[in-house]
Design an enzyme around this catalytic site. Structure first.
Site, mmCIF file in Angstrom:
data_model
loop_
_atom_site.group_PDB
_atom_site.id
_atom_site.type_symbol
_atom_site.label_atom_id
_atom_site.label_comp_id
_atom_site.label_asym_id
_atom_site.label_seq_id
_atom_site.Cartn_x
_atom_site.Cartn_y
_atom_site.Cartn_z
ATOM 1 N N HIS A 113 0.729 -1.332 0.068
ATOM 2 C CA HIS A 113 0.013 -0.120 -0.164
ATOM 3 C C HIS A 113 0.930 1.237 0.118
ATOM 4 O O HIS A 113 1.867 1.271 0.810
ATOM 5 C CB HIS A 113 -0.869 0.166 1.185
ATOM 6 C CG HIS A 113 -1.787 -1.182 1.336
ATOM 7 N ND1 HIS A 113 -2.095 -1.412 2.705
ATOM 8 C CD2 HIS A 113 -1.895 -2.182 0.612
ATOM 9 C CE1 HIS A 113 -2.809 -2.887 2.647
ATOM 10 N NE2 HIS A 113 -2.849 -2.985 1.494
ATOM 11 N N TYR A 118 3.598 2.043 12.745
ATOM 12 C CA TYR A 118 3.473 2.988 11.820
ATOM 13 C C TYR A 118 3.268 4.569 12.434
ATOM 14 O O TYR A 118 2.312 4.788 13.278
ATOM 15 C CB TYR A 118 2.460 3.148 10.800
ATOM 16 C CG TYR A 118 1.913 1.475 10.170
ATOM 17 C CD1 TYR A 118 2.157 1.241 8.734
ATOM 18 C CD2 TYR A 118 1.285 0.574 11.031
ATOM 19 C CE1 TYR A 118 1.896 -0.059 8.494
ATOM 20 C CE2 TYR A 118 1.165 -0.573 10.403
ATOM 21 C CZ TYR A 118 1.233 -0.675 9.146
ATOM 22 O OH TYR A 118 0.878 -1.996 8.374
#
Length: 470
Positions: A66, A129
């Protein structure tokens, strides 16, 4: 224990970070993100705003690939993963891949538009993240995906994807040949109908990466209009909008408008640019100085004489607080619109013999050269800060410029009569004070690799274009 270090990878902007890990009988400890140390080591100061963590219970769990519309910093907080990245940005490096194993001692900075994927190698693996934008449902439209099994990416997954745990969505993403490349963030130009705005439109790339708006489309003095703009799709804002009626600014109404546009609105814009980590390019003016020095550097303290100069000086202070800013200080702007050179050219052709001030000195700044200098700053590794930017050449007075205009157009330069600033202002009430010297040192902009043109070379070209209508 490894020392903190940052390493480049084959994908431009994708950086591998080696992290010191402190281990003892209890386990281990690391500083997963430490802004001051990591920026000093070479990581971009990307200013994350949200931290997400995925927990993966079994080896072979595979996620991605992604590319989200933000920068991110990924790291393992327990276990180990095989990380894979593919450049999905438009450009020469599109499709380039890189992979490595990440444990507690490694992290990766992933720039916007680079696809990120991983496969867990140990049970109970945590994957963190840090991202630069808050997630929203609307952000999904900015995602770019690549199929995990794409053969052209040549990702050597340790565990076969047939045996891995993969979501149905990740199995059905497009192959590289069908991926629409992620486009770079746009540059928003405010004040598109001004002299600089039109010049920027003439020299900016015609690839959709620049967006131009005028006051009818976005009035920066209206906080509600600014708040309604989605700035997440922009990487830079060039503020070519300003209140520039120098004499009108000395009136009660003009003073309010000057401060509303040049200071208050700029404060709102600066807050937005800081929050979204945007580069703010703002035009300053020679009017922030009193004209007492023979030449001004970027380090000289401001000392404005009139209301317009005061509002520009206050705006400069606001812009200087934006982490990523280019404060471009210029003088005597000439472009497509009302300006001194155009006025002298009209008077020459109309047979009018002007009286022109001879004791104010400086250099002309042609809007096209200003625009090229600004684009150079945005495209180069020049450090953020203040830059003087005008055309080059020997500083001259307004009278000398007027005479040059007459000569270049084939008229008698002796039709121009010199006068002093004091004499010129007699009988003209409401005139704002002007700096007697507006000459700026251009050493700093030259050091970035940009060479300003001579003002009279640019003047001759400008008048030739005006006379032919091109």
């Amino acid at each position: 224990m490894n020392a903190l270090s940052v390493h480049e990878t084959p994908i431009p902007g994708l950086l591998l970070v080696q992290l010191p890990v402190h281990e003892d009988s209890r386990g281990w400890f690391k500083e997963n993100w430490q802004r001051a140390k990591m920026v000093a080591a070479g990581l971009p100061d990307f200013r994350p705003v949200q931290n997400n963590v995925s927990f993966n219970s079994t080896p072979g769990t595979t996620r991605g690939i992604h590319a989200e519309p933000w920068d991110k910093y990924v790291a393992v907080i327990g276990g180990a993963v095989f990380g894979a990245w593919v450049d999905l940005r438009a450009g020469d490096s599109f499709g380039r891949s890189y992979s490595t194993t990440l444990g507690p001692g490694q992290a990766v900075f992933v720039p916007r538009g680079v696809g990120n994927g991983f496969q867990t190698l140990e049970p109970d693996t945590g994957y963190s993240y840090l991202v630069t934008e808050h997630w929203s449902e609307k952000a999904r439209s900015g995602y770019t995906f690549l199929n995990l099994a794409d053969s052209t990416a040549k990702i050597p997954w340790p565990i076969s994807l047939e045996l891995a745990t993969v979501s149905e969505a990740d199995r059905t993403h497009p192959r590289l040949e069908d991926v629409t490349a992620a486009r770079p963030r746009k540059t928003l130009v405010l004040g598109a109908q001004g002299q600089l705005g039109r010049a920027l439109a003439a020299v900016a790339p015609a690839d959709g990466t620049f967006e131009f708006v005028d006051r009818s489309q976005l009035d920066i003095t209206d906080p509600l209009q600014l708040a309604a703009v989605d700035f997440s799709g922009y990487g830079a804002v060039i503020n070519a909008a300003a209140y520039t009626l120098v004499d009108e600014a000395e009136t009660a109404g003009g003073r309010r408008e000057a401060w509303a546009t040049n200071v208050t609105a700029l404060g709102h814009l600066a807050t937005i640019c800081t929050a979204h980590d945007l580069t703010l390019v703002h035009l300053s003016s020679d009017y922030v100085f009193d004209g007492e020095r023979p030449i001004y550097t970027e380090e000289d303290a401001v000392c404005p004489l009139g209301v317009y100069g005061q509002s520009k000086a206050a705006g400069d202070a606001v812009v200087s607080q934006v982490p990523k800013h280019f404060l471009v200080r210029t003088s005597w702007v000439v472009g497509d619109g009302k300006n001194f050179v155009a006025t002298m050219a009209r008077l020459a052709s109309d047979g009018v013999d002007p009286t022109v001030i001879s004791d104010q000195h400086g250099r002309l700044s042609f809007a096209g050269d200003l625009a090229r200098g600004i684009l150079h700053l945005l495209d180069s590794p020049a450090p953020h800060g203040t830059y003087n930017l005008s055309n080059d050449g020997e500083p001259v007075s307004w009278e000398i410029i007027a005479r040059k205009v007459f000569t270049l157009l084939g008229h008698d330069a002796n039709r121009v009569t010199p006068t002093s600033s004091v004499e010129y202002q007699k009988g003209r009430s409401g005139m704002a004070p002007r700096p007697a010297n507006s000459t700026m040192d251009l050493s700093k902009i030259r050091e970035t690799g940009f060479t300003p043109r001579d003002q009279f070379e640019a003047l001759a070209e400008y008048l030739a274009k005006e006379s032919t209508g091109t």
